[in-house]
Design a protein around this motif. Sequence first.
Motif, PDB file in Angstrom:
ATOM      1  N   PHE A  78       0.830  -1.200   0.000  1.00 55.70           N
ATOM      2  CA  PHE A  78       0.000   0.000   0.000  1.00 55.70           C
ATOM      3  C   PHE A  78       0.871   1.259   0.000  1.00 55.70           C
ATOM      4  N   TYR A  79       1.936   1.262   0.791  1.00 58.01           N
ATOM      5  CA  TYR A  79       2.794   2.437   0.905  1.00 58.01           C
ATOM      6  C   TYR A  79       4.015   2.389  -0.008  1.00 58.01           C
ATOM      7  N   ASP A  80       4.089   1.401  -0.895  1.00 56.02           N
ATOM      8  CA  ASP A  80       5.183   1.322  -1.860  1.00 56.02           C
ATOM      9  C   ASP A  80       5.170   2.587  -2.720  1.00 56.02           C
ATOM     10  N   GLY A  81       6.325   3.188  -2.886  1.00 54.34           N
ATOM     11  CA  GLY A  81       6.392   4.429  -3.645  1.00 54.34           C
ATOM     12  C   GLY A  81       6.261   5.658  -2.761  1.00 54.34           C
ATOM     13  N   ILE A  82       5.738   5.472  -1.559  1.00 52.82           N
ATOM     14  CA  ILE A  82       5.650   6.569  -0.601  1.00 52.82           C
ATOM     15  C   ILE A  82       6.766   6.408   0.431  1.00 52.82           C
ATOM     16  N   ILE A  83       6.882   5.194   0.948  1.00 51.44           N
ATOM     17  CA  ILE A  83       7.956   4.870   1.889  1.00 51.44           C
ATOM     18  C   ILE A  83       8.793   3.776   1.238  1.00 51.44           C
ATOM     19  N   THR A  84      10.027   4.088   0.906  1.00 53.01           N
ATOM     20  CA  THR A  84      10.895   3.120   0.244  1.00 53.01           C
ATOM     21  C   THR A  84      11.436   2.101   1.246  1.00 53.01           C
ATOM     22  N   ASN A  85      11.923   0.982   0.732  1.00 52.04           N
ATOM     23  CA  ASN A  85      12.546  -0.015   1.605  1.00 52.04           C
ATOM     24  C   ASN A  85      13.798   0.551   2.265  1.00 52.04           C
ATOM     25  N   ALA A  86      14.505   1.457   1.572  1.00 52.64           N
ATOM     26  CA  ALA A  86      15.685   2.095   2.171  1.00 52.64           C
ATOM     27  C   ALA A  86      15.278   2.931   3.385  1.00 52.64           C
ATOM     28  N   ALA A  87      14.176   3.681   3.240  1.00 54.27           N
ATOM     29  CA  ALA A  87      13.690   4.486   4.362  1.00 54.27           C
ATOM     30  C   ALA A  87      13.217   3.588   5.499  1.00 54.27           C
ATOM     31  N   LEU A  88      12.493   2.515   5.150  1.00 52.30           N
ATOM     32  CA  LEU A  88      12.031   1.589   6.188  1.00 52.30           C
ATOM     33  C   LEU A  88      13.195   0.908   6.888  1.00 52.30           C
ATOM     34  N   GLU A  89      14.259   0.622   6.139  1.00 50.97           N
ATOM     35  CA  GLU A  89      15.438   0.022   6.772  1.00 50.97           C
ATOM     36  C   GLU A  89      16.015   0.980   7.811  1.00 50.97           C
ATOM     37  N   ARG A  90      16.096   2.267   7.458  1.00 53.96           N
ATOM     38  CA  ARG A  90      16.615   3.254   8.418  1.00 53.96           C
ATOM     39  C   ARG A  90      15.703   3.372   9.633  1.00 53.96           C
ATOM     40  N   LEU A  91      14.403   3.297   9.407  1.00 53.13           N
ATOM     41  CA  LEU A  91      13.445   3.432  10.509  1.00 53.13           C
ATOM     42  C   LEU A  91      13.391   2.197  11.407  1.00 53.13           C
ATOM     43  N   THR A  92      13.477   1.008  10.795  1.00 50.56           N
ATOM     44  CA  THR A  92      13.250  -0.234  11.541  1.00 50.56           C
ATOM     45  C   THR A  92      14.512  -1.006  11.885  1.00 50.56           C
ATOM     46  N   GLY A  93      15.562  -0.793  11.095  1.00 51.87           N
ATOM     47  CA  GLY A  93      16.768  -1.605  11.263  1.00 51.87           C
ATOM     48  C   GLY A  93      16.658  -2.962  10.577  1.00 51.87           C
ATOM     49  N   ILE A  94      15.573  -3.178   9.832  1.00 52.10           N
ATOM     50  CA  ILE A  94      15.375  -4.432   9.110  1.00 52.10           C
ATOM     51  C   ILE A  94      15.941  -4.266   7.701  1.00 52.10           C
ATOM     52  N   ASN A  95      16.750  -5.223   7.277  1.00 51.01           N
ATOM     53  CA  ASN A  95      17.405  -5.189   5.978  1.00 51.01           C
ATOM     54  C   ASN A  95      16.395  -5.008   4.840  1.00 51.01           C
ATOM     55  N   GLN A  96      16.782  -4.215   3.823  1.00 51.96           N
ATOM     56  CA  GLN A  96      15.902  -3.949   2.679  1.00 51.96           C
ATOM     57  C   GLN A  96      15.478  -5.225   1.956  1.00 51.96           C
ATOM     58  N   LYS A  97      16.380  -6.182   1.824  1.00 52.59           N
ATOM     59  CA  LYS A  97      16.030  -7.442   1.146  1.00 52.59           C
ATOM     60  C   LYS A  97      14.943  -8.183   1.921  1.00 52.59           C
ATOM     61  N   GLN A  98      15.035  -8.139   3.243  1.00 48.60           N
ATOM     62  CA  GLN A  98      14.029  -8.797   4.065  1.00 48.60           C
ATOM     63  C   GLN A  98      12.686  -8.081   3.933  1.00 48.60           C
ATOM     64  N   LEU A  99      12.708  -6.751   3.921  1.00 50.72           N
ATOM     65  CA  LEU A  99      11.489  -5.976   3.731  1.00 50.72           C
ATOM     66  C   LEU A  99      10.864  -6.274   2.366  1.00 50.72           C
ATOM     67  N   TRP A 100      11.693  -6.399   1.334  1.00 50.22           N
ATOM     68  CA  TRP A 100      11.206  -6.751  -0.001  1.00 50.22           C
ATOM     69  C   TRP A 100      10.518  -8.121   0.038  1.00 50.22           C
ATOM     70  N   ALA A 101      11.150  -9.087   0.727  1.00 52.56           N
ATOM     71  CA  ALA A 101      10.569 -10.436   0.832  1.00 52.56           C
ATOM     72  C   ALA A 101       9.213 -10.382   1.540  1.00 52.56           C
ATOM     73  N   TYR A 102       9.086  -9.537   2.563  1.00 56.85           N
ATOM     74  CA  TYR A 102       7.798  -9.378   3.246  1.00 56.85           C
ATOM     75  C   TYR A 102       6.762  -8.786   2.288  1.00 56.85           C
ATOM     76  N   SER A 103       7.169  -7.758   1.532  1.00 57.66           N
ATOM     77  CA  SER A 103       6.213  -7.067   0.663  1.00 57.66           C
ATOM     78  C   SER A 103       5.755  -7.933  -0.504  1.00 57.66           C
ATOM     79  N   LYS A 104       6.566  -8.891  -0.908  1.00 50.33           N
ATOM     80  CA  LYS A 104       6.208  -9.766  -2.037  1.00 50.33           C
ATOM     81  C   LYS A 104       5.616 -11.091  -1.582  1.00 50.33           C
ATOM     82  N   GLY A 105       5.503 -11.279  -0.275  1.00 53.02           N
ATOM     83  CA  GLY A 105       4.928 -12.519   0.247  1.00 53.02           C
ATOM     84  C   GLY A 105       5.878 -13.695   0.184  1.00 53.02           C
ATOM     85  N   LYS A 106       7.157 -13.424  -0.003  1.00 52.65           N
ATOM     86  CA  LYS A 106       8.161 -14.500  -0.071  1.00 52.65           C
ATOM     87  C   LYS A 106       8.464 -15.055   1.314  1.00 52.65           C
ATOM     88  N   SER A 107       8.293 -14.217   2.320  1.00 53.49           N
ATOM     89  CA  SER A 107       8.429 -14.676   3.702  1.00 53.49           C
ATOM     90  C   SER A 107       7.501 -13.846   4.577  1.00 53.49           C
TER      91      SER A 107
END
Length: 133
Positions: A78-107
């Motif tokens: 829903f927030y793709d394009g508004i909050i990037t994975n790079a920004a979320l990584e800075r906010l959460t400390g969760i790796n961008q690749k892991q965030l991508w996997a969450y957003s695509k339903g891979k994990s």
Amino acid sequence: MKKIEAIIDKTSDGYCVYTENSIFSGMGDTAEEAKKDMMEQIEFYMETCKETGYSYPAFLDEEYEIVYKFNVQSLLEFYDGIITNAALERLTGINQKQLWAYSKGKSKPRVTQKRRIEKALHTLGRELLSISL
């Protein structure tokens, strides 16, 4: 005031909103359209019950609030394009690749990861609310 929890899910066709007990639901191309559809369904349900003499949940006659919850995948999409994975990584400390996997339903994130994402977004929201221009 009764609180009704509704889940927002991203589907291949758009968005779906449904209450935990699956009494009410709505669909739409956007999350807002799905919410509106669900509210229209609730109104139609009440009108139909009143016209036919059927009973409906008592809380619908009282004040109630619908509390919407995203699952992690739907929130990130829903927030793709508004909050990037790079920004979320800075906010959460969760790796961008892991965030991508969450957003695509891979994990699916563990509960602690969900809480980190939620806490980071709430912190950002509070910070944004404190800004004056």
